[in-house]
Design a protein around this motif. Sequence first.
Motif, mmCIF file in Angstrom:
data_model
loop_
_atom_site.group_PDB
_atom_site.id
_atom_site.type_symbol
_atom_site.label_atom_id
_atom_site.label_comp_id
_atom_site.label_asym_id
_atom_site.label_seq_id
_atom_site.Cartn_x
_atom_site.Cartn_y
_atom_site.Cartn_z
ATOM 1 N N SER A 31 0.809 -1.224 0.000
ATOM 2 C CA SER A 31 0.000 0.000 0.000
ATOM 3 C C SER A 31 0.842 1.273 0.000
ATOM 4 N N VAL A 32 2.144 1.144 0.257
ATOM 5 C CA VAL A 32 3.005 2.332 0.280
ATOM 6 C C VAL A 32 4.113 2.280 -0.776
ATOM 7 N N ALA A 33 4.137 1.182 -1.547
ATOM 8 C CA ALA A 33 5.215 1.021 -2.522
ATOM 9 C C ALA A 33 4.777 0.122 -3.667
ATOM 10 N N ASN A 34 5.521 0.228 -4.751
ATOM 11 C CA ASN A 34 5.312 -0.651 -5.899
ATOM 12 C C ASN A 34 6.262 -1.835 -5.736
ATOM 13 N N VAL A 35 5.725 -3.044 -5.729
ATOM 14 C CA VAL A 35 6.543 -4.252 -5.552
ATOM 15 C C VAL A 35 6.630 -4.964 -6.898
ATOM 16 N N SER A 36 7.866 -5.192 -7.360
ATOM 17 C CA SER A 36 8.035 -5.868 -8.649
ATOM 18 C C SER A 36 9.122 -6.932 -8.545
ATOM 19 N N VAL A 37 9.160 -7.814 -9.549
ATOM 20 C CA VAL A 37 10.155 -8.885 -9.595
ATOM 21 C C VAL A 37 10.931 -8.737 -10.907
ATOM 22 N N PRO A 38 12.008 -7.924 -10.909
ATOM 23 C CA PRO A 38 12.758 -7.706 -12.144
ATOM 24 C C PRO A 38 13.581 -8.925 -12.590
ATOM 25 N N GLU A 39 13.975 -9.759 -11.624
ATOM 26 C CA GLU A 39 14.752 -10.966 -11.927
ATOM 27 C C GLU A 39 14.186 -12.125 -11.108
ATOM 28 N N ALA A 40 14.562 -13.342 -11.466
ATOM 29 C CA ALA A 40 14.022 -14.531 -10.799
ATOM 30 C C ALA A 40 14.306 -14.558 -9.295
ATOM 31 N N ARG A 41 15.430 -14.006 -8.879
ATOM 32 C CA ARG A 41 15.805 -14.071 -7.470
ATOM 33 C C ARG A 41 15.829 -12.702 -6.788
ATOM 34 N N MET A 42 15.080 -11.744 -7.309
ATOM 35 C CA MET A 42 15.104 -10.410 -6.714
ATOM 36 C C MET A 42 13.708 -9.782 -6.687
ATOM 37 N N ILE A 43 13.425 -9.149 -5.563
ATOM 38 C CA ILE A 43 12.206 -8.340 -5.449
ATOM 39 C C ILE A 43 12.664 -6.893 -5.316
ATOM 40 N N GLN A 44 12.002 -6.015 -6.050
ATOM 41 C CA GLN A 44 12.326 -4.598 -5.981
ATOM 42 C C GLN A 44 11.121 -3.854 -5.415
ATOM 43 N N ILE A 45 11.364 -3.072 -4.371
ATOM 44 C CA ILE A 45 10.295 -2.318 -3.723
ATOM 45 C C ILE A 45 10.574 -0.838 -3.929
ATOM 46 N N SER A 46 9.687 -0.173 -4.677
ATOM 47 C CA SER A 46 9.851 1.260 -4.949
ATOM 48 C C SER A 46 8.804 2.040 -4.155
ATOM 49 N N PRO A 47 9.209 2.620 -3.010
ATOM 50 C CA PRO A 47 8.233 3.369 -2.212
ATOM 51 C C PRO A 47 7.804 4.654 -2.928
ATOM 52 N N TRP A 48 6.546 5.018 -2.708
ATOM 53 C CA TRP A 48 6.042 6.237 -3.332
ATOM 54 C C TRP A 48 6.588 7.469 -2.639
ATOM 55 N N GLU A 49 6.996 7.317 -1.384
ATOM 56 C CA GLU A 49 7.642 8.406 -0.650
ATOM 57 C C GLU A 49 9.025 7.923 -0.231
ATOM 58 N N PRO A 50 10.078 8.667 -0.599
ATOM 59 C CA PRO A 50 11.446 8.227 -0.246
ATOM 60 C C PRO A 50 11.642 8.018 1.253
ATOM 61 N N SER A 51 10.866 8.720 2.077
ATOM 62 C CA SER A 51 11.014 8.594 3.533
ATOM 63 C C SER A 51 10.630 7.197 4.027
ATOM 64 N N MET A 52 9.921 6.428 3.203
ATOM 65 C CA MET A 52 9.456 5.099 3.619
ATOM 66 C C MET A 52 10.544 4.026 3.500
ATOM 67 N N ILE A 53 11.649 4.334 2.835
ATOM 68 C CA ILE A 53 12.702 3.326 2.627
ATOM 69 C C ILE A 53 13.171 2.732 3.954
ATOM 70 N N LYS A 54 13.466 3.594 4.928
ATOM 71 C CA LYS A 54 13.952 3.101 6.232
ATOM 72 C C LYS A 54 12.899 2.221 6.917
ATOM 73 N N GLU A 55 11.628 2.633 6.840
ATOM 74 C CA GLU A 55 10.544 1.848 7.457
ATOM 75 C C GLU A 55 10.425 0.470 6.804
ATOM 76 N N ILE A 56 10.515 0.434 5.474
ATOM 77 C CA ILE A 56 10.406 -0.831 4.742
ATOM 78 C C ILE A 56 11.564 -1.752 5.115
ATOM 79 N N GLU A 57 12.782 -1.187 5.148
ATOM 80 C CA GLU A 57 13.946 -1.987 5.534
ATOM 81 C C GLU A 57 13.784 -2.543 6.946
ATOM 82 N N LYS A 58 13.300 -1.705 7.849
ATOM 83 C CA LYS A 58 13.120 -2.128 9.241
ATOM 84 C C LYS A 58 12.112 -3.280 9.320
#
Length: 184
Positions: free
Chosen positions: A52-79
């Motif tokens: 609900s706060v980011a775009n979740v995609s699978v660019p490669e077979a072994r990787m998930i990429q999470i692009s938050p809509w707000e850069p401030s959310m990166i730390k929260e997502i990592e946590k």
Amino acid sequence: MDERLSVYDEKMQKSLNNLLDEFATIRAGRANPHVLDKLTVDYYGTPTPIQSVANVSVPEARMIQISPWEPSMIKEIEKAILCSDLGLNPSNDGKVVRLVFPELTEERRKELAKDVKKKGENCKVAIRNIRRDANDSFKKLSKSEDISEDEIKELEDKTQKLTDKYISDVDKAVDKKTEEILTV
């Protein structure tokens, strides 16, 4: 289908759906965005699913990429990922969070397969408990309503057939997930 049976059919279907949802969160070495389904981040004081706060995609077979809509959310997502039981270390470049799925070891695969079987057994127990509840309610019906023993027997037989069908579905789901996990 008899409306007295449909209640129990629905309950058994919910048990099976719950099992399939649990299986979706078990990672089998390939990147699957569903592993993030149960994770929430603190979004302005509210626990919010990562999707609900980011775009979740699978660019490669072994990787998930999470692009938050707000850069401030990166730390929260990592946590949230670090505090979860995923066992993954997120990395970020200031714009996106990447999760790289390592190759599973043989030991870990067997452990996951054992876990899948255990979850399958728990689901079968739940389904059998629903069958028991159904049979108990049919026996009570015979005391309170004008219903013949033959009708009760027929309801119990139909309940058993329903139970067998769902147990078979659980076995198929367990076999499929186990094969997926053990395939290198």
